[in-house]
Design a protein around this motif. Structure first.
Motif, PDB file in Angstrom:
ATOM      1  N   GLY A 114      72.929  21.079 -45.959  1.00 40.69           N
ATOM      2  CA  GLY A 114      72.678  22.367 -46.594  1.00 40.69           C
ATOM      3  C   GLY A 114      73.976  23.052 -46.988  1.00 40.69           C
ATOM      4  O   GLY A 114      75.070  22.500 -46.859  1.00 40.69           O
ATOM      5  N   TRP A 115      73.815  24.278 -47.478  1.00 43.89           N
ATOM      6  CA  TRP A 115      74.948  25.073 -47.952  1.00 43.89           C
ATOM      7  C   TRP A 115      75.284  26.145 -46.927  1.00 43.89           C
ATOM      8  O   TRP A 115      74.398  26.797 -46.362  1.00 43.89           O
ATOM      9  N   LEU A 116      76.603  26.328 -46.692  1.00 45.00           N
ATOM     10  CA  LEU A 116      77.083  27.295 -45.709  1.00 45.00           C
ATOM     11  C   LEU A 116      78.083  28.217 -46.391  1.00 45.00           C
ATOM     12  O   LEU A 116      79.021  27.735 -47.043  1.00 45.00           O
ATOM     13  N   PRO A 117      77.930  29.554 -46.264  1.00 41.14           N
ATOM     14  CA  PRO A 117      78.896  30.460 -46.910  1.00 41.14           C
ATOM     15  C   PRO A 117      80.270  30.367 -46.272  1.00 41.14           C
ATOM     16  O   PRO A 117      80.403  30.095 -45.080  1.00 41.14           O
ATOM     17  N   ARG A 118      81.287  30.631 -47.076  1.00 41.63           N
ATOM     18  CA  ARG A 118      82.663  30.573 -46.594  1.00 41.63           C
ATOM     19  C   ARG A 118      83.082  31.923 -46.030  1.00 41.63           C
ATOM     20  O   ARG A 118      82.668  32.965 -46.525  1.00 41.63           O
ATOM     21  N   ASP A 119      83.894  31.876 -45.008  1.00 41.98           N
ATOM     22  CA  ASP A 119      84.442  33.100 -44.415  1.00 41.98           C
ATOM     23  C   ASP A 119      85.460  33.685 -45.401  1.00 41.98           C
ATOM     24  O   ASP A 119      86.456  33.040 -45.742  1.00 41.98           O
ATOM     25  N   VAL A 120      85.206  34.926 -45.871  1.00 39.09           N
ATOM     26  CA  VAL A 120      86.078  35.512 -46.892  1.00 39.09           C
ATOM     27  C   VAL A 120      87.455  35.841 -46.330  1.00 39.09           C
ATOM     28  O   VAL A 120      88.437  35.909 -47.083  1.00 39.09           O
ATOM     29  N   ALA A 121      87.554  36.045 -45.039  1.00 39.80           N
ATOM     30  CA  ALA A 121      88.844  36.386 -44.437  1.00 39.80           C
ATOM     31  C   ALA A 121      89.681  35.153 -44.112  1.00 39.80           C
ATOM     32  O   ALA A 121      90.913  35.189 -44.195  1.00 39.80           O
ATOM     33  N   ASP A 122      89.027  34.076 -43.741  1.00 43.28           N
ATOM     34  CA  ASP A 122      89.734  32.852 -43.366  1.00 43.28           C
ATOM     35  C   ASP A 122      88.952  31.669 -43.906  1.00 43.28           C
ATOM     36  O   ASP A 122      87.938  31.261 -43.326  1.00 43.28           O
ATOM     37  N   ARG A 123      89.441  31.097 -45.000  1.00 45.34           N
ATOM     38  CA  ARG A 123      88.692  30.019 -45.647  1.00 45.34           C
ATOM     39  C   ARG A 123      88.653  28.739 -44.814  1.00 45.34           C
ATOM     40  O   ARG A 123      87.857  27.844 -45.068  1.00 45.34           O
ATOM     41  N   GLN A 124      89.521  28.633 -43.800  1.00 38.27           N
ATOM     42  CA  GLN A 124      89.519  27.453 -42.936  1.00 38.27           C
ATOM     43  C   GLN A 124      88.523  27.576 -41.788  1.00 38.27           C
ATOM     44  O   GLN A 124      88.264  26.602 -41.086  1.00 38.27           O
ATOM     45  N   ARG A 125      87.995  28.765 -41.608  1.00 35.71           N
ATOM     46  CA  ARG A 125      87.053  28.982 -40.502  1.00 35.71           C
ATOM     47  C   ARG A 125      85.653  28.594 -40.955  1.00 35.71           C
ATOM     48  O   ARG A 125      85.185  29.018 -42.017  1.00 35.71           O
ATOM     49  N   ILE A 126      84.991  27.798 -40.153  1.00 39.05           N
ATOM     50  CA  ILE A 126      83.618  27.376 -40.427  1.00 39.05           C
ATOM     51  C   ILE A 126      82.679  28.202 -39.558  1.00 39.05           C
ATOM     52  O   ILE A 126      82.814  28.207 -38.322  1.00 39.05           O
ATOM     53  N   ALA A 127      81.769  28.908 -40.180  1.00 36.15           N
ATOM     54  CA  ALA A 127      80.806  29.708 -39.419  1.00 36.15           C
ATOM     55  C   ALA A 127      79.914  28.788 -38.578  1.00 36.15           C
ATOM     56  O   ALA A 127      79.593  27.674 -38.999  1.00 36.15           O
ATOM     57  N   PRO A 128      79.528  29.221 -37.396  1.00 37.19           N
ATOM     58  CA  PRO A 128      78.671  28.376 -36.554  1.00 37.19           C
ATOM     59  C   PRO A 128      77.297  28.158 -37.184  1.00 37.19           C
ATOM     60  O   PRO A 128      76.762  29.039 -37.864  1.00 37.19           O
ATOM     61  N   TYR A 129      76.757  27.013 -36.958  1.00 31.49           N
ATOM     62  CA  TYR A 129      75.419  26.680 -37.459  1.00 31.49           C
ATOM     63  C   TYR A 129      74.767  25.740 -36.448  1.00 31.49           C
ATOM     64  O   TYR A 129      75.441  24.958 -35.772  1.00 31.49           O
ATOM     65  N   PRO A 130      73.465  25.803 -36.318  1.00 28.04           N
ATOM     66  CA  PRO A 130      72.787  24.976 -35.308  1.00 28.04           C
ATOM     67  C   PRO A 130      72.628  23.528 -35.779  1.00 28.04           C
ATOM     68  O   PRO A 130      72.446  23.263 -36.973  1.00 28.04           O
ATOM     69  N   THR A 131      72.697  22.618 -34.832  1.00 28.59           N
ATOM     70  CA  THR A 131      72.422  21.202 -35.080  1.00 28.59           C
ATOM     71  C   THR A 131      71.378  20.738 -34.074  1.00 28.59           C
ATOM     72  O   THR A 131      71.566  20.925 -32.870  1.00 28.59           O
ATOM     73  N   PRO A 132      70.279  20.175 -34.553  1.00 29.64           N
ATOM     74  CA  PRO A 132      69.230  19.750 -33.616  1.00 29.64           C
ATOM     75  C   PRO A 132      69.744  18.732 -32.603  1.00 29.64           C
ATOM     76  O   PRO A 132      70.557  17.868 -32.931  1.00 29.64           O
ATOM     77  N   GLN A 133      69.282  18.861 -31.387  1.00 30.33           N
ATOM     78  CA  GLN A 133      69.630  17.923 -30.323  1.00 30.33           C
ATOM     79  C   GLN A 133      68.478  16.945 -30.135  1.00 30.33           C
ATOM     80  O   GLN A 133      67.311  17.294 -30.271  1.00 30.33           O
ATOM     81  N   GLY A 134      68.808  15.715 -29.831  1.00 28.69           N
ATOM     82  CA  GLY A 134      67.767  14.739 -29.572  1.00 28.69           C
ATOM     83  C   GLY A 134      67.225  14.119 -30.854  1.00 28.69           C
ATOM     84  O   GLY A 134      67.720  14.337 -31.959  1.00 28.69           O
ATOM     85  N   THR A 135      66.175  13.337 -30.686  1.00 27.65           N
ATOM     86  CA  THR A 135      65.597  12.580 -31.791  1.00 27.65           C
ATOM     87  C   THR A 135      64.687  13.463 -32.637  1.00 27.65           C
ATOM     88  O   THR A 135      63.800  14.149 -32.114  1.00 27.65           O
ATOM     89  N   ILE A 136      64.917  13.447 -33.939  1.00 33.34           N
ATOM     90  CA  ILE A 136      64.080  14.184 -34.883  1.00 33.34           C
ATOM     91  C   ILE A 136      63.817  13.296 -36.093  1.00 33.34           C
ATOM     92  O   ILE A 136      64.449  12.252 -36.273  1.00 33.34           O
ATOM     93  N   THR A 137      62.894  13.709 -36.926  1.00 37.47           N
ATOM     94  CA  THR A 137      62.617  13.033 -38.190  1.00 37.47           C
ATOM     95  C   THR A 137      62.977  13.975 -39.331  1.00 37.47           C
ATOM     96  O   THR A 137      62.550  15.144 -39.328  1.00 37.47           O
ATOM     97  N   ARG A 195      67.736  28.679 -41.617  1.00 41.26           N
ATOM     98  CA  ARG A 195      68.098  30.093 -41.804  1.00 41.26           C
ATOM     99  C   ARG A 195      69.594  30.262 -42.001  1.00 41.26           C
ATOM    100  O   ARG A 195      70.038  31.297 -42.511  1.00 41.26           O
ATOM    101  N   VAL A 196      70.361  29.264 -41.590  1.00 44.92           N
ATOM    102  CA  VAL A 196      71.820  29.308 -41.747  1.00 44.92           C
ATOM    103  C   VAL A 196      72.267  28.365 -42.851  1.00 44.92           C
ATOM    104  O   VAL A 196      73.078  28.736 -43.712  1.00 44.92           O
TER     105      VAL A 196
END
Length: 246
Positions: A114-137, A195-196
């Motif tokens: 997906g798409w994640l917005p960039r931090d306007v103050a620090d372009r090297q900073r990646i905003a946190p986003y969730p990653t599913p744990q375990g087996t998914i489809t 949502r993120v």
């Protein structure tokens, strides 16, 4: 009225070159439009066909391209790659790429999550986003890549957590040592992170109308050159006649 045509070798050769060039380039643009229409038909067919289930076997890109695909497994969260300069609704941001290990195999598929917005103050900073744990489809569409943007200078190396302009499955496989399918899965299914990570993927602009417009311009050039040669060579004069005495 007497109509004559004055043949001039030099204008004839110039006209012949323009006519041949215009027709050749017009036909080339027509072929490009047909190729794009074939891709559009492939996209439409891929969206309605049954999903392709990914497994341990590598699938040739041409067999998966633009098809719906599904895979069951787990994300590899320690190997994200962020594609820079991917705006969305006028906002700067990244595409998040992450390998996904297919369950019960050593095979992975590179997922555009997906798409994640960039931090306007620090372009090297990646905003946190969730990653599913375990087996998914997950499901999505198989694409040759995640898009390509122009980059100036030397490209930074592809590595875990890198922010780069361009990357594909082959580059990520070479850098990570993971076995990857030779395409990117553009995710469309929900996994709790939507949502993120926005998945409002842009539709490809195939440019069929653009190619048709270019073809019309080249054909018009050929016709204009021919008409100009004919009209400029015409010599129209009054015919002379004699009167008879009554």
């Amino acid at each position: 009225m007497r109509i004559a045509f004055r043949f001039k070798p030099v204008p004839f050769v110039a006209t012949l070159v323009l006519v041949i060039l215009g027709i050749a380039l017009g036909r080339w643009q027509d072929r490009r439009a047909e190729e794009k229409m074939a891709v559009a038909a492939e996209l439409a067919g891929g969206s309605t066909a049954a999903p392709l289930v990914l497994g341990a076997q590598s699938i040739e890109p041409q067999h998966a391209q633009f098809r719906r695909v599904t895979a069951t497994g787990t994300f590899v969260p320690d190997w994200p790659v962020y594609l820079d300069n991917r705006p969305h609704d006028g906002r700067a941001g990244f595409y998040v790429l992450m390998p996904f290990r297919i369950d019960g195999t050593a095979m992975h598929v590179l997922v555009a999550r997906g798409w994640l917005p960039r931090d306007v103050a620090d372009r090297q900073r990646i905003a946190p986003y969730p990653t599913p744990q375990g087996t998914i489809t997950i499901t999505g569409v198989a694409k040759p890549g995640a898009g390509h943007v122009m980059e100036l200078g030397d490209a930074p190396p592809v590595q875990a957590g890198a922010i780069v302009q361009n990357a594909d499955a082959a580059k990520v496989a070479a850098a990570s040592g993971l076995q990857l399918q030779p395409f990117v899965l553009e995710q469309t299914s929900a996994d709790g992170s939507e949502r993120v990570l926005l998945r409002d993927w842009p539709k490809p602009d195939l440019g069929v109308d653009k190619h048709r417009g270019y073809a019309f311009q080249w054909y018009a050039l050929a016709l204009t050159a021919l008409l100009f040669f004919i009209i400029s060579g015409l010599n129209i004069g009054k015919s002379s006649g004699t009167k008879t005495d009554q």
